[in-house]
Design a protein around this motif. Structure first.
Motif, PDB file in Angstrom:
ATOM      1  N   ALA A  10      -4.970  -2.277   7.792  1.00 52.06           N
ATOM      2  CA  ALA A  10      -4.136  -2.014   6.614  1.00 52.06           C
ATOM      3  C   ALA A  10      -3.202  -0.827   6.878  1.00 52.06           C
ATOM      4  CB  ALA A  10      -5.016  -1.739   5.399  1.00 52.06           C
ATOM      5  N   LEU A  11      -3.745   0.223   7.476  1.00 52.17           N
ATOM      6  CA  LEU A  11      -2.919   1.406   7.770  1.00 52.17           C
ATOM      7  C   LEU A  11      -1.834   1.075   8.786  1.00 52.17           C
ATOM      8  CD1 LEU A  11      -5.719   4.145   7.962  1.00 52.17           C
ATOM      9  CD2 LEU A  11      -4.031   3.828   6.145  1.00 52.17           C
ATOM     10  N   THR A  55       5.587   1.997  -0.446  1.00 53.46           N
ATOM     11  CA  THR A  55       4.904   1.509   0.763  1.00 53.46           C
ATOM     12  C   THR A  55       3.719   2.405   1.096  1.00 53.46           C
ATOM     13  OG1 THR A  55       6.910   0.532   1.678  1.00 53.46           O
ATOM     14  CG2 THR A  55       5.162   1.044   3.241  1.00 53.46           C
ATOM     15  N   VAL A  56       3.907   3.710   1.047  1.00 51.84           N
ATOM     16  CA  VAL A  56       2.812   4.652   1.320  1.00 51.84           C
ATOM     17  C   VAL A  56       1.691   4.436   0.303  1.00 51.84           C
ATOM     18  CG1 VAL A  56       2.159   7.081   1.315  1.00 51.84           C
ATOM     19  CG2 VAL A  56       4.287   6.381   2.418  1.00 51.84           C
ATOM     20  N   ALA A  57       2.061   4.320  -0.966  1.00 50.81           N
ATOM     21  CA  ALA A  57       1.045   4.166  -2.025  1.00 50.81           C
ATOM     22  C   ALA A  57       0.252   2.870  -1.839  1.00 50.81           C
ATOM     23  CB  ALA A  57       1.728   4.182  -3.388  1.00 50.81           C
ATOM     24  N   LEU A  58       0.953   1.766  -1.628  1.00 50.42           N
ATOM     25  CA  LEU A  58       0.268   0.474  -1.484  1.00 50.42           C
ATOM     26  C   LEU A  58      -0.612   0.457  -0.239  1.00 50.42           C
ATOM     27  CD1 LEU A  58       3.099  -2.047  -2.511  1.00 50.42           C
ATOM     28  CD2 LEU A  58       0.991  -1.544  -3.745  1.00 50.42           C
ATOM     29  N   THR A  59      -0.150   1.082   0.825  1.00 48.44           N
ATOM     30  CA  THR A  59      -0.933   1.109   2.065  1.00 48.44           C
ATOM     31  C   THR A  59      -2.235   1.864   1.861  1.00 48.44           C
ATOM     32  OG1 THR A  59       1.076   1.019   3.392  1.00 48.44           O
ATOM     33  CG2 THR A  59      -0.918   1.810   4.485  1.00 48.44           C
ATOM     34  N   ALA A  62      -4.560  -0.213  -0.297  1.00 51.31           N
ATOM     35  CA  ALA A  62      -5.099  -1.347   0.464  1.00 51.31           C
ATOM     36  C   ALA A  62      -6.177  -0.888   1.439  1.00 51.31           C
ATOM     37  CB  ALA A  62      -3.967  -2.047   1.232  1.00 51.31           C
ATOM     38  N   ALA A  63      -5.952   0.224   2.106  1.00 51.85           N
ATOM     39  CA  ALA A  63      -6.939   0.739   3.058  1.00 51.85           C
ATOM     40  C   ALA A  63      -8.227   1.108   2.330  1.00 51.85           C
ATOM     41  CB  ALA A  63      -6.375   1.957   3.795  1.00 51.85           C
ATOM     42  N   ALA A  64      -8.088   1.697   1.141  1.00 48.42           N
ATOM     43  CA  ALA A  64      -9.268   2.080   0.358  1.00 48.42           C
ATOM     44  C   ALA A  64     -10.052   0.842  -0.080  1.00 48.42           C
ATOM     45  CB  ALA A  64      -8.830   2.893  -0.863  1.00 48.42           C
ATOM     46  N   VAL A  79     -10.897  -8.218   5.676  1.00 44.89           N
ATOM     47  CA  VAL A  79      -9.887  -8.592   6.671  1.00 44.89           C
ATOM     48  C   VAL A  79      -8.638  -9.132   5.985  1.00 44.89           C
ATOM     49  CG1 VAL A  79      -9.401 -10.227   8.529  1.00 44.89           C
ATOM     50  CG2 VAL A  79     -11.568  -9.000   8.487  1.00 44.89           C
ATOM     51  N   GLU A  80      -8.815  -9.827   4.860  1.00 43.62           N
ATOM     52  CA  GLU A  80      -7.668 -10.417   4.178  1.00 43.62           C
ATOM     53  C   GLU A  80      -6.761  -9.365   3.536  1.00 43.62           C
ATOM     54  OE1 GLU A  80      -8.781 -14.551   4.778  1.00 43.62           O
ATOM     55  OE2 GLU A  80      -6.992 -13.327   4.627  1.00 43.62           O
ATOM     56  N   ILE A  81      -7.282  -8.176   3.310  1.00 47.38           N
ATOM     57  CA  ILE A  81      -6.506  -7.136   2.637  1.00 47.38           C
ATOM     58  C   ILE A  81      -5.200  -6.842   3.376  1.00 47.38           C
ATOM     59  CG2 ILE A  81      -6.474  -4.673   2.040  1.00 47.38           C
ATOM     60  CD1 ILE A  81      -7.981  -6.429   0.063  1.00 47.38           C
ATOM     61  N   SER A  82      -5.245  -6.832   4.705  1.00 45.59           N
ATOM     62  CA  SER A  82      -4.018  -6.557   5.488  1.00 45.59           C
ATOM     63  C   SER A  82      -2.965  -7.618   5.224  1.00 45.59           C
ATOM     64  CB  SER A  82      -4.343  -6.513   6.978  1.00 45.59           C
ATOM     65  OG  SER A  82      -5.173  -5.430   7.259  1.00 45.59           O
ATOM     66  N   LEU A  83      -3.409  -8.875   5.137  1.00 47.18           N
ATOM     67  CA  LEU A  83      -2.455  -9.963   4.877  1.00 47.18           C
ATOM     68  C   LEU A  83      -1.873  -9.827   3.471  1.00 47.18           C
ATOM     69  CD1 LEU A  83      -4.459 -12.892   6.482  1.00 47.18           C
ATOM     70  CD2 LEU A  83      -2.343 -11.909   7.324  1.00 47.18           C
ATOM     71  N   LEU A  84      -2.733  -9.474   2.518  1.00 55.07           N
ATOM     72  CA  LEU A  84      -2.253  -9.283   1.147  1.00 55.07           C
ATOM     73  C   LEU A  84      -1.284  -8.110   1.079  1.00 55.07           C
ATOM     74  CD1 LEU A  84      -5.503  -9.918  -0.936  1.00 55.07           C
ATOM     75  CD2 LEU A  84      -3.441 -11.321  -0.851  1.00 55.07           C
ATOM     76  N   LEU A  85      -1.575  -7.050   1.835  1.00 54.82           N
ATOM     77  CA  LEU A  85      -0.681  -5.888   1.862  1.00 54.82           C
ATOM     78  C   LEU A  85       0.678  -6.290   2.421  1.00 54.82           C
ATOM     79  CD1 LEU A  85      -0.051  -2.874   1.633  1.00 54.82           C
ATOM     80  CD2 LEU A  85      -1.060  -2.564   3.900  1.00 54.82           C
TER      81      LEU A  85
END
Lengths: 358, 124
Positions: A10-11, A55-59, A62-64, A79-85
């Motif tokens: 995510a990061l 972008t910083v906020a959403l990242t 998502a990482a959290a 794992v899907e969180i990165s795709l959603l991000l």
């Protein structure tokens, strides 16, 4: 481990998007063509700043979320969180470029700007070729799978009747395959993977392309990096299959699989960092040399869908320079670009579904 | 020799290509025997439909300014003799100038100016 991978992914997604600003032309803010005189327009600056902040906020969010999901054992969702991000950032990108597009249209930013296309009638750009080192590495990447297959055939009688071929999130075997042609296909998988990667690299270098020398240099570096990644992946995969075929202990199996996961992760990280550094250096060279920048670049927004995807059926180029970042992208209006689009959608769909299937 | 297509011009792009090649030959910037890019490669460089470049090249071949040399591609050439309809086209252009209110002296001056611009680089 998977939680760490999900959080880091995510990061990396958010970091890559922010990095793209450093390597993009300033007269294409958020993928919108603007004349050089409008680069510092308040609308442009506000839109870009807002996109960066979100972008910083959403990242971080998502990482959290990925960390929380992973720590509670929901590995496939983590794992899907990165795709959603990535999807969320795409939507954000489209939204934030809107004010620039509207301002450009309402105030006629290109009304007094000459728009020309230039090309030499007589001088041809040298064809792009795959670096010899990359070719040798791709060839070498086929060796582990071929050696493994030859060994498997030679010791076929000693291979167990059932072999573990599927593993859960903790790398414990939870699926087995009977000895047969499927096992030979498994040992040949690294060979197939090597050939696909080699073909991808070759097509990328040789496809009809229109790109600046800086993009060609970055592309050659990318092909070399892909060749290294393919070699390392095939060595690790072949080792995994060798371990699997030798009636390993649970400990031996876990060490092999975790080492492979870590190795692939490190190699991908190296490739991303290496390519990003090359792009940043190329961008820096361009910005220091004004003569290398196109003059009177036409407003071709109509061909850049959502500012990111080039679609121009009249353009014979299959590969063109990206509008955001340095590097190249497909012309999805080209007949082969349509094939590439289908393949990319298939890869995304498989990536989304795979964690739930495995 | 660099081509420069004005996207805001009312003149079609194939015509701009044709006119710029002829002007380059007239001014000496393009010499007979110079090889030009194949249709597809020029279209690729300009990001335009290959049919547009093909149209321009076909016009130039018909007029004798380009010759195809088998597999080597197209090279710049000089027409064997005056183009038959050149006088008729010049007459039409002069008539347009006069109809738009230019005097005969102004027409002369414009023709002289164009000729000087084209021959400044050491044309034929």
């Amino acid at each position: 481990m998977i939680t760490a991978v999900a959080v880091t992914s995510a990061l990396l997604v958010g970091g890559a998007v922010l990095l793209s600003f450093k390597v993009s032309r300033d007269d294409r803010p958020l993928g919108v063509a603007v004349p050089p005189s409008r680069v510092d327009d308040p609308v442009v600056r506000r839109s870009v700043a807002s996109f960066r902040t979100w972008t910083v906020a959403l990242t971080l969010v998502a990482a959290a979320i990925a960390g929380v999901l992973g720590s509670r054992g929901h590995f496939e969702f983590a794992v899907e969180i990165s795709l959603l991000l990535a999807l969320a950032l795409l939507v954000l990108f489209s939204a934030k470029r809107g004010p620039i597009v509207r301002a450009k249209q309402e105030h006629g930013w290109y009304a007094d700007v000459p728009e020309v296309k230039r090309a030499s009638l007589t001088d041809e750009q040298e064809p792009d070729v795959m670096p010899l080192k990359a070719t040798m590495l791709f060839l070498l990447s086929l060796v582990p799978g071929l050696v493994l297959t030859a060994w498997a055939v030679a010791v076929w009688d000693t291979i167990p009747d059932r072999v573990a071929t599927h593993f859960d999130g903790s790398m414990n075997a939870d699926g087995w395959t009977d000895k047969g042609p499927g096992l030979i296909a498994m040992t040949l998988f690294p060979v197939g993977l090597g050939l696909i990667m080699w073909g991808t690299g070759w097509i990328t270098q040789r496809a009809p392309a229109r790109s600046a020398e800086r993009s060609r240099a970055v592309r050659r570096k990318g092909t070399l990096g892909l060749a290294w990644l393919t070699l390392v992946m095939n060595v690790l995969l072949s080792w995994d299959f060798y371990v699997v075929l030798n009636e390993p202990t649970q400990r031996q199996l876990q060490v092999a699989l975790w080492a492979t996961l870590a190795g692939v992760f490190v190699m991908c990280g190296w490739l991303i960092i290496s390519m990003s550094t090359a792009e940043m250096k190329a961008a820096e060279r361009e910005y220091k040399d004004p003569s290398s920048r196109p003059r009177h670049d036409p407003d071709d927004d109509e061909h850049w869908k959502a500012g990111l995807f080039y679609y121009n059926p009249d353009d014979p180029a299959f590969v063109v320079d990206k509008r955001v970042g340095i590097g190249t992208t497909f012309n999805f209006g080209h007949r082969w670009g349509k094939v590439a689009a289908v393949a990319l959608v298939a890869i995304v769909v498989v990536s989304v579904v795979l964690p739930f299937v495995l | 020799m660099e081509l420069e297509l004005d996207l805001n011009s009312p003149v079609p792009m194939y015509r701009q290509i044709r006119d710029q090649v002829v002007a380059a030959i007239a001014s000496g910037r393009l010499e007979p025997g110079t090889k030009v890019l194949p249709v597809r490669k020029l279209a690729l460089a300009l990001a335009i439909n290959p049919a547009t470049v093909q149209h321009a090249y076909d016009m130039l071949r018909e007029e004798g300014f380009l010759t195809t040399e088998g597999r080597s591609g197209s090279v710049v050439s000089l027409p064997a003799g005056p183009v038959d309809d050149w006088h008729a086209r010049l007459s039409a252009l002069v008539a347009e100038g006069l109809a738009r209110g230019l005097t005969a002296d102004e027409v002369h001056r414009e023709v002289d100016l164009c000729t000087r611009e084209l021959t400044a680089g050491g044309a034929r």
